[in-house]
Design an enzyme around this catalytic site. Structure first.
Site, PDB file in Angstrom:
ATOM      1  N   HIS A 156     -20.346 -34.347 -19.277  1.00 33.00           N
ATOM      2  CA  HIS A 156     -20.972 -33.180 -19.745  1.00 33.00           C
ATOM      3  C   HIS A 156     -20.287 -32.038 -19.177  1.00 33.00           C
ATOM      4  O   HIS A 156     -20.963 -30.895 -18.929  1.00 33.00           O
ATOM      5  CB  HIS A 156     -22.524 -33.348 -19.482  1.00 33.00           C
ATOM      6  CG  HIS A 156     -23.253 -34.569 -20.127  1.00 33.00           C
ATOM      7  ND1 HIS A 156     -23.673 -34.728 -21.348  1.00 33.00           N
ATOM      8  CD2 HIS A 156     -23.369 -35.748 -19.177  1.00 33.00           C
ATOM      9  CE1 HIS A 156     -24.201 -35.900 -21.319  1.00 33.00           C
ATOM     10  NE2 HIS A 156     -24.060 -36.621 -20.251  1.00 33.00           N
ATOM     11  N   SER A 277       0.516 -10.998 -18.806  1.00 31.25           N
ATOM     12  CA  SER A 277      -0.363 -10.088 -19.734  1.00 31.25           C
ATOM     13  C   SER A 277       0.665  -8.835 -19.789  1.00 31.25           C
ATOM     14  O   SER A 277       1.101  -8.377 -18.901  1.00 31.25           O
ATOM     15  CB  SER A 277      -1.682  -9.917 -19.169  1.00 31.25           C
ATOM     16  OG  SER A 277      -2.132  -8.659 -19.699  1.00 31.25           O
ATOM     17  N   LYS A 283      -2.120 -11.442 -14.316  1.00 31.03           N
ATOM     18  CA  LYS A 283      -2.367 -12.644 -15.091  1.00 31.03           C
ATOM     19  C   LYS A 283      -1.165 -13.794 -15.225  1.00 31.03           C
ATOM     20  O   LYS A 283      -0.243 -13.378 -15.210  1.00 31.03           O
ATOM     21  CB  LYS A 283      -2.531 -12.177 -16.692  1.00 31.03           C
ATOM     22  CG  LYS A 283      -3.851 -11.648 -16.878  1.00 31.03           C
ATOM     23  CD  LYS A 283      -5.147 -12.669 -16.579  1.00 31.03           C
ATOM     24  CE  LYS A 283      -5.188 -13.419 -17.822  1.00 31.03           C
ATOM     25  NZ  LYS A 283      -6.204 -13.133 -18.749  1.00 31.03           N
ATOM     26  N   GLU A 290      -2.573 -23.768 -24.378  1.00 31.59           N
ATOM     27  CA  GLU A 290      -3.307 -22.975 -25.549  1.00 31.59           C
ATOM     28  C   GLU A 290      -2.617 -23.686 -26.933  1.00 31.59           C
ATOM     29  O   GLU A 290      -3.558 -23.887 -28.033  1.00 31.59           O
ATOM     30  CB  GLU A 290      -3.547 -21.749 -25.285  1.00 31.59           C
ATOM     31  CG  GLU A 290      -4.522 -21.513 -23.841  1.00 31.59           C
ATOM     32  CD  GLU A 290      -4.581 -20.063 -23.805  1.00 31.59           C
ATOM     33  OE1 GLU A 290      -4.687 -18.973 -24.455  1.00 31.59           O
ATOM     34  OE2 GLU A 290      -4.022 -19.565 -22.345  1.00 31.59           O
TER      35      GLU A 290
END
Ligand code: ARG
Length: 459
Positions: A156, A277, A283, A290
């Site tokens: 979970h 970024s 970043k 992804e």
């Protein structure tokens, strides 16, 4: 331009209609497969006495020179010639004269295209299997370095029990092992020859289907000519194996994304597999992971697309079936690309072992150890569970963890607690002691690593 099938037509279609029906923009990917299929077919035609040896020799020479040009990217294709089959036939005839027209004796584009697809997917499945192994090797190598690196195991997405990082990585090794089995199994049904089925009913010429099958390395032939040209199950199976594989990569991608977040800091991806970024200088984004997670959707879409194309088709060939190709090519590109990226990403990632280990400490993921401890001393597990649950509650109220309680506090909860419980509560001990088959105990992991190595060597 006169169509190769133009005999019964009095009018030609407008250019934009031709373009809509053409597949050459994408089926040129099959150029080498198409030429190999033709080479096998023409050799068979001459061996069976259907065309003369001289004619066959001319055609073979022409096809071989087309093959050379194709390998060097020197062929030019025309939309007016619709697809790869008609383009190549026309170039052959341009090269060797009207005798080129004998190549299509006893054959149809329907069995021709099916043959191409079988040859193509056999090759691509083999490439994918090899790439899966590269990724397995990357996982195995990292796992070997991290047998004793412990981390929280989750259910979970809540900390559950401490595990070894190697054990976590090896879970993906075994998923990939099943993926490999699925692609290998698929090759059995890919490796069957539809060539010689003709348009749908076979042919009046005394062809030898076994011979073309053998020349192309197929292990057998389709039993039924209608089935041979209508079957796309082998592509569906490929897309389905690809979808399951991508689902696995997507799950690992999700974990890689979580682990490289500031909240986890379990790993750091190599710069080569990260991006920055354009506005936030700090970043470092796990873009590749992804993207693989995102591309998984495309591959599922390709599977659903083809299932839907096929569901209402009467036998045998229908032009709808031309829609089997783009999704298949796209899937091959996506799966091979994702596997290559992932192998590199795993190989080069830095593992923050101390951060992982400290994440196992300040929590209650050692509560099961305590319950097991009492049960080893004869207390029924349900009762132990209740007692430890109460201890956890006490800790939560006092803002401490189990290892912070005094022996008196433990003894108050149950007299069977002794001072060896502090060792039992140590997460490293917890991992080490989970020595049941397939468990995270270090001994079990070493056995698993050896088995995994054997699997890779066996091929
Ligand atoms: N381009 C076609 C395809 O990919 C080849 C087969 C065409 N056959 C036909 N009877 N129109 O499906």
């Amino acid at each position: 331009m006169k169509k190769l099938w133009g005999g019964r037509f009095t009018k030609t279609a407008e250019e934009w209609v031709d373009e809509f029906g053409a597949s050459i923009s994408f089926d040129q990917e099959l150029v080498l497969e198409d030429l190999d299929g033709s080479l096998a077919h023409v050799k068979m035609l001459s061996k069976s006495g259907i065309i003369t040896e001289e004619d066959a020799a001319l055609i073979v020479k022409g096809l071989q020179s087309l093959k050379e040009k194709a390998t060097n990217n020197q062929l030019e294709f025309s939309v007016k010639l619709e697809d790869i089959h008609l383009n190549l036939e026309s170039q052959l005839t341009d090269m060797i004269g009207p005798v080129g027209g004998k190549l299509h004796t006893g054959r149809s584009r329907n069995d021709q295209v099916a043959t191409d697809m079988h040859l193509y997917l056999r090759k691509q499945s083999e490439t994918i299997i090899a790439l899966v192994e590269e990724m397995q090797t990357a996982l195995l190598t990292q796992a070997k370095n991290h047998v004793e690196t412990i981390m929280p195991g989750y259910t979970h997405l809540q900390r559950a029990q401490p595990i070894s990082f190697a054990h976590h990585l090896m879970a993906y090794f075994w998923m990939l092992e099943r993926d490999k089995e699925r692609f290998t199994e698929g090759i059995k049904r890919i490796n069957v020859s539809p060539l010689g089925a003709g348009a749908l009913a076979g042919t009046t010429f005394p062809i030898d289907r076994e011979l073309t099958a053998e020349l192309l390395g197929f292990s057998g032939i389709y039993e039924n000519s209608l089935d041979a040209v209508s079957d796309r199950d082998f592509i569906l199976e490929f897309l389905s194996a690809s979808s399951i594989l991508m689902m696995h990569l997507s799950r690992l991608g999700e974990e890689v994304i979580l682990w490289s977040s500031q909240e986890f800091r379990f790993i750091e991806l190599d710069d080569a597999f990260s991006t920055g970024s354009s506005i936030m200088p700090q970043k470092k984004n796990p873009d590749m992971a992804e993207l693989i997670r995102g591309k998984t959707g495309r591959v599922y879409g390709n599977l659903m697309g083809l299932l839907t194309v096929l569901k209402g088709l009467p036998l045998a060939y229908n032009k709808d079936m031309q829609e089997d190709k783009e999704g298949m090519f796209d899937t091959v590109k996506t799966v091979t690309g994702s596997l290559k990226i992932f192998a590199g990403m795993i190989e080069t990632m830095k593992v923050n072992s101390s951060q992982m280990e400290s994440a196992t400490k300040n929590d209650f993921s050692n509560a099961t150890e305590l319950a097991d401890y009492l049960s080893e001393k004869g207390i029924p597990f349900r009762e132990s569970h209740e007692i430890v649950g109460q201890l956890v509650l006490t800790c939560v109220k006092k803002h401490v963890f189990l290892a912070d309680l005094t022996l008196e506090e433990f003894k108050d909860a149950h007299p069977l607690f002794e001072d060896d419980i502090y060792e039992v509560l140590n997460p490293v001990t917890a991992v080490k002691r989970r020595n049941s088959a397939g468990g995270t105990g270090f001994e079990q992991i070493r056995i698993a690593l050896e088995k995994a190595e054997g699997k890779l060597k066996a091929r």
